[in-house]
Design a protein around this motif. Structure first.
Motif, PDB file in Angstrom:
ATOM      1  N   ASP A 193       2.808   0.055  -2.442  1.00 49.02           N
ATOM      2  CA  ASP A 193       3.835   0.959  -1.895  1.00 49.02           C
ATOM      3  C   ASP A 193       3.523   1.327  -0.439  1.00 49.02           C
ATOM      4  O   ASP A 193       4.427   1.456   0.391  1.00 49.02           O
ATOM      5  CB  ASP A 193       3.937   2.247  -2.722  1.00 49.02           C
ATOM      6  N   GLU A 194       2.236   1.507  -0.135  1.00 44.89           N
ATOM      7  CA  GLU A 194       1.840   1.878   1.230  1.00 44.89           C
ATOM      8  C   GLU A 194       2.194   0.784   2.240  1.00 44.89           C
ATOM      9  O   GLU A 194       2.432   1.067   3.417  1.00 44.89           O
ATOM     10  CB  GLU A 194       0.332   2.205   1.254  1.00 44.89           C
ATOM     11  N   ASN A 197       5.614   1.896   3.049  1.00 47.18           N
ATOM     12  CA  ASN A 197       5.742   3.279   3.519  1.00 47.18           C
ATOM     13  C   ASN A 197       5.032   3.528   4.849  1.00 47.18           C
ATOM     14  O   ASN A 197       5.483   4.343   5.651  1.00 47.18           O
ATOM     15  CB  ASN A 197       5.203   4.248   2.464  1.00 47.18           C
ATOM     16  N   ALA A 199       2.422   5.202   5.648  1.00 46.01           N
ATOM     17  CA  ALA A 199       2.102   6.622   5.875  1.00 46.01           C
ATOM     18  C   ALA A 199       0.645   6.843   6.282  1.00 46.01           C
ATOM     19  O   ALA A 199       0.286   7.915   6.750  1.00 46.01           O
ATOM     20  CB  ALA A 199       2.401   7.419   4.604  1.00 46.01           C
TER      21      ALA A 199
END
Length: 212
Positions: A193-194, A197, A199
């Protein structure tokens, strides 16, 4: 389609990452030293980490290292791997994600790391200190799009994929049962997911999940 290389794809953590990256639609290349490794779902490069060149890693959107060492003799390789991969990706737009250890997570606001607390399991001290070296090394790199991942303290290879996790930064975080716990499968979701994303570029993150 984004291209991701996963180093150590044949290990427990690596194979969870391969499975999750495929599930999320990435173009996956597995980089493994073991010539016996076969996986028809991904491209496979049989190469030792230290034989990898800039050319080998060119063109990937991200390189994820799931390298692990488990003996006193091989512990120094954690730092060596981080230095080598950072050098290969220096100045490039390719992200470097290193799956490390929980020992450097902070337990208070004074900068005390988990591995420096009296309750830290002595049998994990060697690997914790070694994995910490890769984190300290990455923190010095301003020309690499690095991310360091600290699993929860109880990092469960046999735990279920619940599909849920909670993210943290530099401090130990606990789940609803007051446990520092996550399965390999759920941490793999957090890592993949990162990739989208973004983030935690040039930062570290941790994640906890629930026992199924």
């Amino acid at each position: 389609m984004k291209k991701v290389a996963i180093i150590g794809a044949n290990g427990k953590s690596g194979s969870a990452l391969v499975a999750e990256a495929l599930k999320q639609g990435y173009d996956v290349t597995a980089i493994v030293r073991n010539k016996e490794y076969k996986n028809d779902d991904v491209k496979v490069v049989h190469k030792d980490i230290f034989e990898l060149t800039k050319a080998d890693l060119a063109g990937f959107d991200a390189v994820i290292s799931a390298f692990g060492a488990f003996t006193d003799a091989t512990f120094p390789l954690y730092k060596k791997v981080a230095v080598h991969l950072a050098n290969l990706l220096s100045g490039s737009s390719t992200r470097l994600i290193i799956v490390g250890g929980a020992g450097t997570l902070l337990v208070d606001d004074k900068g005390t790391m988990a591995m420096d607390t009296p309750g830290f399991p002595p049998e994990y001290m060697g690997v914790a200190r070694a994995a910490a070296e890769s984190f300290f090394e990455l923190k010095t790199k301003s020309d690499v799009l690095w991310t360091y991942v600290s699993p929860a303290g109880d990092y469960d290879a046999n735990g279920a994929r619940t599909g849920k996790y909670v993210l943290g930064n530099d401090h130990v975080i606990l789940n609803s049962q007051n446990e520092s716990y996550i399965s390999y499968a759920d941490l793999a979701i957090a890592i993949i997911d990162e990739l989208k994303n973004g983030a935690f570029v040039q930062k570290r993150f941790t994640a906890v999940g629930q026992r199924a």
